[in-house]
Enzyme design. Structure first.
Site, PDB file in Angstrom:
ATOM      1  N   LYS A   1       0.875  -1.177   0.000  1.00 25.31           N
ATOM      2  CA  LYS A   1       0.000   0.000   0.000  1.00 25.31           C
ATOM      3  C   LYS A   1       0.905   1.217   0.000  1.00 25.31           C
ATOM      4  O   LYS A   1       1.443   1.608   1.021  1.00 25.31           O
ATOM      5  CB  LYS A   1      -0.904   0.052   1.237  1.00 25.31           C
ATOM      6  CG  LYS A   1      -1.921   1.190   1.105  1.00 25.31           C
ATOM      7  CD  LYS A   1      -2.305   1.826   2.420  1.00 25.31           C
ATOM      8  CE  LYS A   1      -1.434   2.961   2.862  1.00 25.31           C
ATOM      9  NZ  LYS A   1      -1.469   4.206   2.067  1.00 25.31           N
TER      10      LYS A   1
ATOM     11  N   GLY B   1       7.081   5.550   8.321  1.00 23.48           N
ATOM     12  CA  GLY B   1       6.181   6.689   8.489  1.00 23.48           C
ATOM     13  C   GLY B   1       6.361   7.292   9.868  1.00 23.48           C
ATOM     14  O   GLY B   1       7.448   7.197  10.462  1.00 23.48           O
ATOM     15  N   SER B   2       5.303   7.878  10.389  1.00 26.08           N
ATOM     16  CA  SER B   2       5.457   8.629  11.634  1.00 26.08           C
ATOM     17  C   SER B   2       5.548   7.716  12.849  1.00 26.08           C
ATOM     18  O   SER B   2       5.049   6.582  12.851  1.00 26.08           O
ATOM     19  CB  SER B   2       4.273   9.583  11.812  1.00 26.08           C
ATOM     20  OG  SER B   2       3.124   8.845  12.181  1.00 26.08           O
TER      21      SER B   2
ATOM     22  N   GLY C   1       3.358   4.406  13.866  1.00 22.99           N
ATOM     23  CA  GLY C   1       4.137   3.200  14.165  1.00 22.99           C
ATOM     24  C   GLY C   1       3.740   2.594  15.509  1.00 22.99           C
ATOM     25  O   GLY C   1       3.695   1.368  15.662  1.00 22.99           O
TER      26      GLY C   1
ATOM     27  N   GLU D   1      10.273   1.975  10.593  1.00 21.59           N
ATOM     28  CA  GLU D   1      11.231   3.071  10.365  1.00 21.59           C
ATOM     29  C   GLU D   1      10.445   4.351  10.552  1.00 21.59           C
ATOM     30  O   GLU D   1       9.525   4.632   9.785  1.00 21.59           O
ATOM     31  CB  GLU D   1      11.793   3.022   8.940  1.00 21.59           C
ATOM     32  CG  GLU D   1      12.816   1.951   8.707  1.00 21.59           C
ATOM     33  CD  GLU D   1      14.023   2.070   9.597  1.00 21.59           C
ATOM     34  OE1 GLU D   1      14.317   3.190  10.091  1.00 21.59           O
ATOM     35  OE2 GLU D   1      14.667   1.042   9.825  1.00 21.59           O
TER      36      GLU D   1
ATOM     37  N   CYS E   1      13.381  11.440   6.523  1.00 17.45           N
ATOM     38  CA  CYS E   1      13.543  11.127   7.952  1.00 17.45           C
ATOM     39  C   CYS E   1      14.982  11.364   8.360  1.00 17.45           C
ATOM     40  O   CYS E   1      15.280  11.534   9.530  1.00 17.45           O
ATOM     41  CB  CYS E   1      13.090   9.734   8.339  1.00 17.45           C
ATOM     42  SG  CYS E   1      12.952   8.574   7.051  1.00 17.45           S
TER      43      CYS E   1
ATOM     44  N   GLU F   1       9.934  16.438  15.302  1.00 20.48           N
ATOM     45  CA  GLU F   1      10.167  16.313  13.862  1.00 20.48           C
ATOM     46  C   GLU F   1       9.199  17.232  13.108  1.00 20.48           C
ATOM     47  O   GLU F   1       7.999  17.234  13.371  1.00 20.48           O
ATOM     48  CB  GLU F   1       9.947  14.863  13.415  1.00 20.48           C
ATOM     49  CG  GLU F   1      10.272  14.668  11.947  1.00 20.48           C
ATOM     50  CD  GLU F   1      10.193  13.211  11.502  1.00 20.48           C
ATOM     51  OE1 GLU F   1       9.205  12.548  11.843  1.00 20.48           O
ATOM     52  OE2 GLU F   1      11.124  12.764  10.803  1.00 20.48           O
TER      53      GLU F   1
HETATM   54  C1  UN1 Z   1      13.945   8.509   4.332  1.00 23.26           C
HETATM   55  O1  UN1 Z   1      14.119   9.690   4.499  1.00 23.26           O
HETATM   56  O2  UN1 Z   1      12.897   7.954   4.705  1.00 23.26           O
HETATM   57  O3  UN1 Z   1      19.769   8.367   3.508  1.00 23.26           O
HETATM   58  C2  UN1 Z   1      14.934   7.628   3.639  1.00 23.26           C
HETATM   59  C3  UN1 Z   1      18.950   8.984   2.826  1.00 23.26           C
HETATM   60  C4  UN1 Z   1      18.203   8.246   1.756  1.00 23.26           C
HETATM   61  C5  UN1 Z   1      17.044   7.525   2.322  1.00 23.26           C
HETATM   62  C6  UN1 Z   1      16.148   8.356   3.189  1.00 23.26           C
HETATM   63  N1  UN1 Z   1      19.089   7.334   1.087  1.00 23.26           N
HETATM   64  O4  UN1 Z   1      18.731  10.168   2.999  1.00 23.26           O
END
Ligand code: UN1
Length: 496
Positions: free
Chosen positions: A175, A228-229, A233, A250, A284, A384
């Site tokens: 999804k 996601g957030s 999570g 993650e 992230c 964040e």
């Molecule tokens: C993300 O921001 O969810 O290291 C992944 C990085 C990228 C992956 C980011 N290769 O910034």
């Protein structure tokens, strides 16, 4: 009239059971309607699971090297279509072409790594404590895997999850984020062309509250991977805990770059611009805190403000653009709220803090924003934001910088600019993150190394690299006793 896209369920492209669709619009120009994508519900997920179970039965019995060969062809097709996919991705996600090309490349790297892994997928053979007895372990597929992916890496993150899951012999249901459904549509087309059995992959478009929830709660989906957030999570984690599911999370980050007084300031300046404002801060791994040693603080800030003001905002598909738009209206409203919080907390707004006008008013743009005088513990420093907002914290020593870096609930990535090799190695040890960069910003992880963070960023798993193949497979152990008599472990060898 914009095209209506479909789900891929049961080996065919089908409309959602409820007949509802969501619009996918270009965030740089909201008048540009890319298409309508299914707003699916639990009925679509149920059908997808039924088909994925059939897919699992066949695919899990395909030898791993052959599964790897399919993924190699997937990589080859992605290479051929790199430019077209990057263009479609910039149109629906907003980030600049250099970045969407990189996003596709991360998927290509992941495909070729997975292809090679088809001929490894190592188990172990170890000595038994008894004579004439063999002891070994190997990796087995698990079943139907549910994947829920975010908007910011429309290709890379789906491939990080999908390719290792498939290589290990599982079938997958994905999804994708409802903000970037087109890119995964293109990916599924490639998987099918490369020869993946159609039941081994299901694509169900829609929202997290409906499709994501149904996937997580379905009793016949034993593995879930979510990016996601941290708040979402936690909800997924509760359900998976109750249902004994294997779960990889993650989640958020509040990543800091530390610039020491001996740093190469030109290099650090380039690094922070890329880390903080690349992807419009929507990674992230984005650099959202800049920890500056007091001896370089004022000098560096003056240059940073000037450089941030020189960044060109615009359509990510125009070659001259440095920074694209935010993903949607709610995201920009969230950034505006944090700018207000920063002001209320007494931080000093050095540049940005507003949306640009003129022709950019047609998209969700926001000016690169820098706050100075942010204090450790402030909300601006702790939470964040997922936008182009950089908070600067002044420190007097390396130890203080480490304390500030570690003083947040997240722990994805960190970075230190210094020319002192001893300090660099101390930083690698002392910074409490999953990834630390020396003389590079907090973004830019490579697909063949483990990716993930500590504390509220994750739940102990990693994506990418070699470890992810353990997540998507079960360890099986076999003992073969060829002595022809009963040998009792722990007893017969130690019977004195
Ligand atoms: C993300 O921001 O969810 O290291 C992944 C990085 C990228 C992956 C980011 N290769 O910034």
């Amino acid at each position: 009239m914009a095209k209506s896209f479909r789900n891929f369920i049961g080996g065919e492209w089908v409309a959602p059971a409820g007949g509802a669709f969501l619009e996918n619009r270009n965030p740089a120009d909201t008048g540009d309607l890319i298409g309508r994508f299914p707003d699916s519900d639990a009925r679509d997920v149920t059908r997808a699971v039924r088909s994925a179970k059939r897919g699992f039965a066949a695919w899990s019995n395909t030898p791993a090297p052959q599964r790897g060969d399919v993924l190699r062809r997937v990589g080859d097709l992605m290479v051929e279509r790199k430019e077209a996919i990057a263009d479609a991705m910039s149109r629906e996600m907003g980030k600049v072409l250099a970045e969407t090309r990189g996003d596709v490349q991360e998927g290509i790297d992941t495909a070729y790594y997975a292809a090679g892994e088809g001929r490894r997928l190592f188990g172990r053979t170890v000595p038994s404590e008894l004579g004439a007895k063999w002891a070994m372990s190997w990796r087995r597929p698990i079943g139907v895997v549910g994947l829920i992916t975010p908007f910011n890496f429309p290709m890379a993150i789906p491939t990080w999850k999908m390719f290792p899951a498939l290589l290990c012999g599982n079938s997958v249901i994905i999804k994708p984020s409802e903000d970037v459904p087109h890119t995964v549509h293109l990916l599924v087309e490639i998987l099918l062309e490369a020869g993946l059995p159609p039941d081994a992959v299901q694509l169900v478009h829609g929202r997290g509250e409906t499709v994501g929830k149904a996937l997580v709660e379905h009793p016949e989906v034993p593995v879930i991977s979510f990016t996601g957030s941290t708040a979402t999570g936690a909800i997924i984690g509760e359900t998976c805990g109750r249902m004994h599911k294997r779960l990889s999370l993650e989640m958020g980050g509040k990543n800091a770059m530390i610039v020491m007084d001996d740093a190469d300031l030109d290099l650090a300046l380039e690094g922070v611009l890329w880390g903080a404002f690349g992807t419009t801060g929507q990674r992230c791994t984005a650099t959202s805190r800049l920890i500056l040693h007091r001896k370089v603080h004022d000098r560096f800030l003056r240059r940073l403000v000037e450089a941030a003001e020189g960044l060109r905002l615009g359509d990510g598909r125009a070659e001259r653009t440095d920074v694209g738009p935010l993903i949607h209206e709610a995201s920009r409203a969230n950034v505006e709220r944090y700018v207000e919080i920063g002001r209320e907390e007494g931080a000093e707004l050095l540049t940005g803090g507003k949306a640009p006008g003129g022709r950019l008013a047609a998209g969700w743009f926001y000016r690169p924003t820098v706050f100075a005088g942010v204090r450790a513990g402030n909300r601006l420093e702790q939470e964040e934001i997922f936008g182009p907002v950089l908070s600067v914290i002044r420190v007097g020593s390396f130890d203080e910088a480490v304390r500030v870096n570690n003083g947040v609930r997240y722990g994805l990535s960190s970075s230190v600019y210094t020319r002192d090799v001893n300090l660099a190695f101390r930083a690698l040890q002392a910074l409490d993150n999953g990834i630390t960069y020396i003389n590079a910003p907090t973004i830019g992880a490579e697909a063949h190394l483990p990716f993930g963070g500590v504390k509220a960023t994750g739940n102990g798993h990693r994506e990418g690299g070699w470890g992810v193949y353990e997540f998507y497979s079960e360890t099986k152990v076999g003992y073969v006793d060829y002595s022809g008599r009963l040998q009792r472990a722990q007893i017969d060898t130690y019977d004195v």
